[in-house]
Design a protein around this motif. Structure first.
Motif, PDB file in Angstrom:
ATOM      1  N   ILE A 459      53.968  24.422   6.374  1.00 21.10           N
ATOM      2  CA  ILE A 459      53.086  24.879   5.298  1.00 21.10           C
ATOM      3  C   ILE A 459      51.649  24.820   5.793  1.00 21.10           C
ATOM      4  O   ILE A 459      51.171  23.758   6.200  1.00 21.10           O
ATOM      5  N   LEU A 460      50.979  25.962   5.809  1.00 17.11           N
ATOM      6  CA  LEU A 460      49.547  26.008   6.084  1.00 17.11           C
ATOM      7  C   LEU A 460      48.829  25.684   4.783  1.00 17.11           C
ATOM      8  O   LEU A 460      48.945  26.420   3.810  1.00 17.11           O
ATOM      9  N   TYR A 461      48.100  24.562   4.748  1.00 27.29           N
ATOM     10  CA  TYR A 461      47.411  24.110   3.534  1.00 27.29           C
ATOM     11  C   TYR A 461      45.903  24.282   3.740  1.00 27.29           C
ATOM     12  O   TYR A 461      45.308  23.612   4.571  1.00 27.29           O
ATOM     13  N   ILE A 462      45.283  25.199   2.971  1.00 29.97           N
ATOM     14  CA  ILE A 462      43.875  25.564   3.163  1.00 29.97           C
ATOM     15  C   ILE A 462      43.006  24.815   2.148  1.00 29.97           C
ATOM     16  O   ILE A 462      43.306  24.797   0.953  1.00 29.97           O
ATOM     17  N   HIS A 463      41.922  24.214   2.628  1.00 32.21           N
ATOM     18  CA  HIS A 463      41.079  23.422   1.717  1.00 32.21           C
ATOM     19  C   HIS A 463      40.185  24.299   0.850  1.00 32.21           C
ATOM     20  O   HIS A 463      39.946  25.473   1.126  1.00 32.21           O
ATOM     21  N   GLY A 464      39.667  23.704  -0.205  1.00 34.19           N
ATOM     22  CA  GLY A 464      38.753  24.395  -1.117  1.00 34.19           C
ATOM     23  C   GLY A 464      37.337  24.374  -0.593  1.00 34.19           C
ATOM     24  O   GLY A 464      37.046  23.884   0.491  1.00 34.19           O
ATOM     25  N   GLY A 465      36.430  24.908  -1.377  1.00 39.16           N
ATOM     26  CA  GLY A 465      35.024  24.859  -0.968  1.00 39.16           C
ATOM     27  C   GLY A 465      34.262  26.156  -1.038  1.00 39.16           C
ATOM     28  O   GLY A 465      33.939  26.641  -2.100  1.00 39.16           O
ATOM     29  N   PRO A 466      33.925  26.724   0.129  1.00 41.99           N
ATOM     30  CA  PRO A 466      34.503  26.468   1.452  1.00 41.99           C
ATOM     31  C   PRO A 466      33.853  25.352   2.268  1.00 41.99           C
ATOM     32  O   PRO A 466      34.325  25.025   3.354  1.00 41.99           O
ATOM     33  N   HIS A 467      32.752  24.746   1.780  1.00 41.80           N
ATOM     34  CA  HIS A 467      31.998  23.826   2.633  1.00 41.80           C
ATOM     35  C   HIS A 467      32.630  22.451   2.849  1.00 41.80           C
ATOM     36  O   HIS A 467      32.324  21.808   3.863  1.00 41.80           O
ATOM     37  N   PRO A 468      33.486  21.953   1.962  1.00 42.63           N
ATOM     38  CA  PRO A 468      34.146  20.679   2.297  1.00 42.63           C
ATOM     39  C   PRO A 468      34.976  20.791   3.572  1.00 42.63           C
ATOM     40  O   PRO A 468      35.228  21.892   4.069  1.00 42.63           O
ATOM     41  N   PHE A 469      35.388  19.645   4.088  1.00 45.50           N
ATOM     42  CA  PHE A 469      36.184  19.660   5.313  1.00 45.50           C
ATOM     43  C   PHE A 469      37.327  18.657   5.196  1.00 45.50           C
ATOM     44  O   PHE A 469      37.215  17.645   4.511  1.00 45.50           O
ATOM     45  N   TYR A 470      38.431  18.965   5.861  1.00 45.07           N
ATOM     46  CA  TYR A 470      39.524  18.004   5.965  1.00 45.07           C
ATOM     47  C   TYR A 470      39.096  16.873   6.882  1.00 45.07           C
ATOM     48  O   TYR A 470      38.476  17.091   7.927  1.00 45.07           O
ATOM     49  N   THR A 471      39.481  15.668   6.500  1.00 46.87           N
ATOM     50  CA  THR A 471      39.073  14.484   7.250  1.00 46.87           C
ATOM     51  C   THR A 471      40.284  13.774   7.847  1.00 46.87           C
ATOM     52  O   THR A 471      41.429  14.183   7.669  1.00 46.87           O
ATOM     53  N   TYR A 472      39.987  12.678   8.523  1.00 43.69           N
ATOM     54  CA  TYR A 472      41.031  11.798   9.030  1.00 43.69           C
ATOM     55  C   TYR A 472      41.551  10.862   7.938  1.00 43.69           C
ATOM     56  O   TYR A 472      42.294   9.926   8.235  1.00 43.69           O
ATOM     57  N   SER A 497      32.018  22.297   6.611  1.00 41.80           N
ATOM     58  CA  SER A 497      30.865  21.542   7.104  1.00 41.80           C
ATOM     59  C   SER A 497      31.312  20.473   8.098  1.00 41.80           C
ATOM     60  O   SER A 497      32.498  20.209   8.262  1.00 41.80           O
ATOM     61  N   GLY A 498      30.336  19.864   8.739  1.00 39.36           N
ATOM     62  CA  GLY A 498      30.621  18.799   9.686  1.00 39.36           C
ATOM     63  C   GLY A 498      30.775  19.266  11.122  1.00 39.36           C
ATOM     64  O   GLY A 498      31.074  18.460  12.009  1.00 39.36           O
ATOM     65  N   TYR A 499      30.549  20.563  11.376  1.00 39.26           N
ATOM     66  CA  TYR A 499      30.694  21.102  12.720  1.00 39.26           C
ATOM     67  C   TYR A 499      29.470  21.920  13.132  1.00 39.26           C
ATOM     68  O   TYR A 499      29.547  22.739  14.046  1.00 39.26           O
ATOM     69  N   GLY A 500      28.358  21.728  12.458  1.00 39.30           N
ATOM     70  CA  GLY A 500      27.137  22.459  12.776  1.00 39.30           C
ATOM     71  C   GLY A 500      26.940  23.654  11.862  1.00 39.30           C
ATOM     72  O   GLY A 500      27.873  24.170  11.246  1.00 39.30           O
ATOM     73  N   TRP A 501      25.682  24.111  11.793  1.00 40.05           N
ATOM     74  CA  TRP A 501      25.329  25.152  10.840  1.00 40.05           C
ATOM     75  C   TRP A 501      25.974  26.495  11.168  1.00 40.05           C
ATOM     76  O   TRP A 501      26.360  27.243  10.269  1.00 40.05           O
ATOM     77  N   THR A 502      26.122  26.822  12.424  1.00 39.91           N
ATOM     78  CA  THR A 502      26.778  28.085  12.789  1.00 39.91           C
ATOM     79  C   THR A 502      28.194  28.130  12.235  1.00 39.91           C
ATOM     80  O   THR A 502      28.642  29.148  11.706  1.00 39.91           O
ATOM     81  N   HIS A 503      28.892  27.029  12.335  1.00 37.22           N
ATOM     82  CA  HIS A 503      30.268  26.949  11.833  1.00 37.22           C
ATOM     83  C   HIS A 503      30.286  26.943  10.303  1.00 37.22           C
ATOM     84  O   HIS A 503      31.181  27.526   9.686  1.00 37.22           O
ATOM     85  N   GLU A 504      29.297  26.282   9.698  1.00 42.65           N
ATOM     86  CA  GLU A 504      29.282  26.102   8.241  1.00 42.65           C
ATOM     87  C   GLU A 504      28.808  27.338   7.488  1.00 42.65           C
ATOM     88  O   GLU A 504      29.021  27.450   6.279  1.00 42.65           O
ATOM     89  N   ASN A 505      28.165  28.253   8.154  1.00 31.51           N
ATOM     90  CA  ASN A 505      27.578  29.433   7.512  1.00 31.51           C
ATOM     91  C   ASN A 505      28.545  30.058   6.506  1.00 31.51           C
ATOM     92  O   ASN A 505      29.655  30.468   6.858  1.00 31.51           O
TER      93      ASN A 505
END
Length: 679
Positions: A459-472, A497-505
């Motif tokens: 199952i591919l589980y996609i997070h909401g947001g889009p700016h939140p991020f899956y954590t450990y 988020s959490g991977y730099g502004w280019t990624h978070e755009n």
């Protein structure tokens, strides 16, 4: 013998609330959803006692400056959600507030003589005599705020945006968040703010005579996340305040950071949304947060944080971990030299330390493959942090404030679960995006007791947001799915988020980049884990994750089944019915706007859906209104009468999975049955 995770583990997982540490006496206090009351633990003897004011929803405990008392909130029949003080030596409990409405975020003044707190008031002001006679039937923080919202049988009148809020309904125009101060013995209380504005996230000055808070008093109502920093003199009459900032947006939503005074009282340290992007928020998404120092005398703003590859910003948006639940995310040490804050970094929630006499680059203080999401005050060279790991529920750790050394695990939640339940450890990896712009971080949780040589559905589980991020952090829902024989695939595509502004755009989350990231992630997971059956992969996600599930269902052909949760399927419904109203003025005409939005909507491509799809949605969802789910369901049913499609609507449920245990069990049961049947 340890057992596999079950639904009951998702429902009953212990969650800690609040938490404070008084190192001089080696005492910790906290609340838990497993304990009716406030737990006080002696770290020397490891003994604990539980105290209660006799109410429900007790939480937010904190020690008085001398460590002799504990301040907390409790909801009692006939008095509502009020603040109480427990005296440790005498074991006596005193109610110190008597206001109408729910008392939130009570805080001791540094001299211990007063308590600052916030309340949603009805009308511009509330005097003490009215407050002492008021009665509130609220039983928790959430239900206590219902007075701000229109009842089902009320007429609704509005002349502006911002007239509704998810899960609550329509907002009454005469209710606002206001600040109060009460004497610590409960003999008096004063309303500090008034007017048709909100005042939030307040903090005491070291002299116990002033406070700082964030407020929309000087903002247009349309500036939903635009807040200023205000200075208020507690000893003066209400309304005597001073605006410290202009042209800056103080962080308030969705993961607020309370400002802090420097020990000398001359400055305030606060997190500010990057001014470069603040004016273009609708296009760029949520701006980055940076640390600033504001001079109390003249309001001069000085940036004190420099972004680098070790720390991208000064906030975090964890998707599968708590957001502090009563603990702060920003502190300053007793010397006034070091600032501690929490930020997201490559799936981690790290605790950083910034030297105010240094070069502006924050140093990692405590982190790794875990997520830290709350910290106590720095006292006596110690600090307590709340954190969790992928197979370890939330815990409170005592750290050396100079070195970051772990000194003690003060509290470990859900110990029984750790002792009895077998948890699956996810594996993570990075890969480069197809366009070479960024790197995506993904996690794979294999089924419990997976056997080599066998194939398992995923199952591919996609997070909401889009700016939140899956954590450990630990996700019991994923553990339950893994226990049912599914591999769970989850990653942080662009927009996270959490991977730099280019990624978070934000644009990368909707322009197809994130879509290709997700497809590439699935390919990479199948390549790395040969036990995944690439012919049996399903997709699910909620909110933005539901939006992406719908997008994949109408654009991709490689998946076998879908479960879309609280999803966006029609942008025009979002524009008018969501509590996050849209904007049409950037288009040449309103007709152009409507056509463009329809082209962006999954419902316009419903004829492309060719695999079984289950739609799960809350009836009270004001964020992604259920009308969109109805339309998506009807369109697919109309166009594909023989395709398995089902919609389940849940009463008393907003933009979330159901909170009622019976409904939540039904929700998970429907999802699991769907994937078991079609994968």
């Amino acid at each position: 013998m340890m057992r596999l995770p079950e639904f009951e583990d998702c429902r009953d997982l212990e969650q800690l609330n609040g938490g404070d540490y008084f190192p001089q006496k080696e005492l910790v206090c906290y609340a838990s959803n497993h304990t009716n009351g406030i737990v006080i633990k002696n770290l020397k003897t490891n003994e604990s006692v539980t105290v209660t004011a006799g109410g429900t929803g007790e939480g937010g405990p904190s020690f008085s400056p001398d460590g002799d008392k504990i301040l907390f909130v409790s909801s009692k029949k006939g008095v509502g959600r009020q603040a109480f003080v427990y005296e440790i030596k005498s074991k006596s409990i005193t109610q110190i507030t008597h206001v109408k409405g729910a008392v939130m975020e009570p805080q001791w003044s540094p001299d211990g003589t007063k308590v600052l707190f916030s309340v949603i008031t009805s009308g511009a002001s509330q005097n003490a005599s009215d407050a002492s006679n008021a009665v509130s039937a609220s039983s928790s923080a959430a239900s206590a705020t219902q007075e701000q919202f229109v009842h089902d049988d009320d007429a609704v009148a509005t002349e502006d945006f911002g007239y509704k809020f998810d899960g609550m309904g329509f907002i009454r125009p005469d209710t606002h968040w206001h600040l109060f101060a009460a004497s610590a013995d409960g003999t008096s209380e004063t309303q500090l703010t008034d007017g048709e504005y909100d005042y939030l996230h307040a903090a005491w000055a070291p002299d116990s005579k002033k406070i700082v808070c964030v407020s929309n008093r000087f903002r247009k109502r349309q500036e939903v996340i635009g807040y200023d920093l205000l200075l208020i003199d507690v000893d003066k009459e209400p309304g005597k305040l001073r605006r410290l900032t202009e042209g800056y947006w103080l962080v308030s939503y969705p993961n607020p950071v309370r400002p802090v005074f420097t020990p000398d009282g001359k400055s305030v340290i606060a997190v500010v949304l990057n001014p470069e992007y603040a004016d273009d928020e609708s296009e760029m998404g949520y701006p980055e947060g940076y640390l600033y120092r504001f001079d109390v005398c003249d309001g001069k703003a000085t940036p004190i944080f420099i972004q680098d590859d070790n720390c991208y910003q000064c906030v975090q948006f964890p998707y599968n971990a708590g957001c502090g639940r009563g603990m702060d995310k920003l502190q300053i040490d007793e010397s006034g030299r070091y600032v501690y804050f929490i930020s997201g970094f490559k799936g981690q929630g790290n605790l950083y330390r910034l030297d105010l006499e240094g070069d502006g680059h924050a140093k990692l203080f405590w982190g790794g493959k875990q997520v830290c999401h709350g910290i106590s005050k720095v006292q006596n060279g110690r600090i307590m942090a709340a954190a969790a790991k992928s197979t370890v529920p939330e815990f409170y750790a005592v750290l050396d404030a100079k070195t970051g050394e772990l000194l003690d695990i003060a509290v470990q939640s859900a110990q029984k679960l750790l002792d009895e339940v077998k948890l699956s450890e996810p594996e993570d990896f990075f890969f480069s995006t197809l366009d070479g712009e960024s790197h995506v971080h993904g996690f794979v949780m294999m089924p419990h007791d997976a056997k080599k040589g066998e194939k398992y559905p995923a199952i591919l589980y996609i997070h909401g947001g889009p700016h939140p991020f899956y954590t450990y952090g630990l996700t019991m829902e994923f553990q339950m799915l893994a226990a049912k024989g599914f591999a769970v695939l989850y990653c942080n595509p662009r927009g996270s988020s959490g991977y730099g502004w280019t990624h978070e755009n934000y644009q990368r989350s909707i322009d197809g980049s994130a879509y290709y990231d997700l497809l590439q992630f699935v390919d990479e997971a199948c390549r790395r884990f040969d036990m995944i059956d690439e012919q049996r992969i399903g997709v699910t996600g909620g909110s933005y994750g539901g939006y992406m599930t719908n997008y994949i269902a109408t654009h991709a052909k490689r998946f076998k089944a879908y479960v879309t949760q609280r999803s966006i399927s029609n942008e025009l419904i979002m524009y008018a019915n969501s509590d996050m109203q849209g904007k049409s003025t950037d288009y040449k005409s309103y007709e152009d706007f409507m056509v463009a939005k329809l082209k962006e909507s999954a419902v316009s491509y419903a004829e492309r859906v060719d695999k079984p799809i289950l739609i799960l949605h809350g009836m009270d969802d004001y964020r992604t209104p259920i009308e969109g789910a109805h339309q998506f369901y009807v369109a697919i049913k109309d166009l594909h009468p023989d395709l398995p499609v089902k919609m389940v609507a849940y009463p008393h449920t907003g933009h979330e999975q159901p909170t009622d245990p019976r409904l939540l069990k039904h929700y998970y049961h429907e999802m699991i049955l769907w994937f078991e049947k079609y994968l």
